[in-house]
Design an enzyme around this catalytic site. Structure first.
Site, PDB file in Angstrom:
ATOM      1  N   TYR A  81      -6.913   4.961  17.981  1.00 57.22           N
ATOM      2  CA  TYR A  81      -6.080   5.332  16.744  1.00 57.22           C
ATOM      3  C   TYR A  81      -6.184   6.637  16.849  1.00 57.22           C
ATOM      4  O   TYR A  81      -4.907   7.077  16.755  1.00 57.22           O
ATOM      5  CB  TYR A  81      -6.915   4.871  15.645  1.00 57.22           C
ATOM      6  CG  TYR A  81      -6.414   5.136  14.325  1.00 57.22           C
ATOM      7  CD1 TYR A  81      -5.259   4.478  13.924  1.00 57.22           C
ATOM      8  CD2 TYR A  81      -6.813   6.262  13.612  1.00 57.22           C
ATOM      9  CE1 TYR A  81      -4.581   5.044  12.911  1.00 57.22           C
ATOM     10  CE2 TYR A  81      -6.121   6.566  12.393  1.00 57.22           C
ATOM     11  CZ  TYR A  81      -5.015   6.081  12.002  1.00 57.22           C
ATOM     12  OH  TYR A  81      -4.271   6.501  10.795  1.00 57.22           O
TER      13      TYR A  81
ATOM     14  N   ASP B 132      -2.109  11.620  10.343  1.00 51.79           N
ATOM     15  CA  ASP B 132      -3.613  11.320   9.868  1.00 51.79           C
ATOM     16  C   ASP B 132      -4.054  12.674  10.003  1.00 51.79           C
ATOM     17  O   ASP B 132      -3.973  13.119  11.312  1.00 51.79           O
ATOM     18  CB  ASP B 132      -4.074  10.172  10.626  1.00 51.79           C
ATOM     19  CG  ASP B 132      -5.496   9.766   9.892  1.00 51.79           C
ATOM     20  OD1 ASP B 132      -6.177  10.492   9.683  1.00 51.79           O
ATOM     21  OD2 ASP B 132      -5.564   8.474   9.558  1.00 51.79           O
TER      22      ASP B 132
ATOM     23  N   ARG C 197       0.686  -1.295  -0.045  1.00 50.58           N
ATOM     24  CA  ARG C 197       0.023  -0.150  -0.068  1.00 50.58           C
ATOM     25  C   ARG C 197       1.031   1.303  -0.017  1.00 50.58           C
ATOM     26  O   ARG C 197       1.979   1.618  -0.742  1.00 50.58           O
ATOM     27  CB  ARG C 197      -1.033  -0.023   1.398  1.00 50.58           C
ATOM     28  CG  ARG C 197      -2.068  -1.279   1.165  1.00 50.58           C
ATOM     29  CD  ARG C 197      -2.769  -1.585   2.466  1.00 50.58           C
ATOM     30  NE  ARG C 197      -3.428  -0.467   2.639  1.00 50.58           N
ATOM     31  CZ  ARG C 197      -4.720  -0.222   2.443  1.00 50.58           C
ATOM     32  NH1 ARG C 197      -5.409  -1.129   1.539  1.00 50.58           N
ATOM     33  NH2 ARG C 197      -5.477   0.888   2.934  1.00 50.58           N
TER      34      ARG C 197
END
Length: 246
Positions: free
Chosen positions: A154, A141, A15
């Site tokens: 997370y 993120d 990925r």
């Protein structure tokens, strides 16, 4: 070959990590490809890269949340190559942890892969990176700043990685630049975490009206390592504008 930079990429087998490795390799670097369990994919990637340029890619296996694993990984890379010019902390674990079902195992796993590994890898690599006036790039993120429902651990882990990025920039200046890349919707998880309607809603909230590609992240990592000598302590959002509005 000895004059070419050596870059360690964690989670490089598949990925986004694999695309980062391919892009840095295409830029002339020798790449140390870390993987945890995706041995088949890692072997295939290394074979492809070494086919393009012999002895330019090397595999290392480790579970980065285990005590001593980051230090051993860096030591192995330095023993083989004698230098380290950059570190890309890409390896990550991602899955939901709804309130009421969070346990210590999930906490250890998510914090270990997203924060503990990058911290101890960076610490172990710091002397070599200082010598080369190198760089660290952390893959963060957008949900580090805008939490996503059902993913509190997370999101906390990525928020910690964002803070770590800025803290390391301070700790390692002026010799080592430390930055982050904050992806938005790039590759959907392969385990069906996001049904079609949720995917459509995410895309609808993205200003560019589409998901990105691993190449979008890889190009930004390459920029921060090779072409950004006056950038440090920054986290660049590569999210199609999703984080630009509530």
């Amino acid at each position: 070959m000895q004059d070419t930079p050596v870059i360690l990429v964690t989670g490089a087998a598949r990925r986004v990590g694999a695309e980062i490795a391919r892009t840095l390799h295409a830029g002339g670097a020798r790449v140390v490809l870390h993987y945890r369990s995706s041995a088949r994919e890692a072997d295939a990637l290394a074979a492809t890269l070494n086919g393009l340029r012999p002895h330019s890619a090397w595999l290392v296996q480790a579970d980065l949340k285990e005590d001593g694993a980051p230090e051993a990984l860096v030591a192995a890379a330095l023993a083989r190559h004698g230098r380290l010019d950059a570190l890309v902390n890409n390896a990550s674990t991602f899955y939901p942890t709804p309130m009421g079902r969070i346990d210590a195992a999930a906490w250890t796993d998510l914090m270990g892969s997203n924060v503990k590994g990058p911290l101890f890898l960076s610490q172990a690599a710091a002397p070599a990176l200082r010598e080369r006036r190198g760089a660290i790039v952390n893959i963060v993120d957008i949900h580090a700043e805008r939490p996503m429902k059902h993913y509190p651990v997370y999101c906390v882990a990525k928020a910690a990685l964002a803070g770590l990025t800025r803290a390391l920039a301070l700790e390692l200046a002026p010799e080592v630049r430390v930055n982050g890349v904050s992806p938005g919707p790039i590759d959907w998880p392969e385990d069906g975490q996001f049904p079609a309607d949720e995917r459509a809603a995410i895309i609808d909230h993205t200003l560019l009206g589409r998901i990105g590609s691993p190449a979008d992240i890889a190009r930004t990592v390459r920029f921060l390592i090779f072409d950004a000598p006056y950038i440090t302590g920054q986290i660049l959002a590569v999210d199609g504008g999703r984080s630009a509005h509530l």
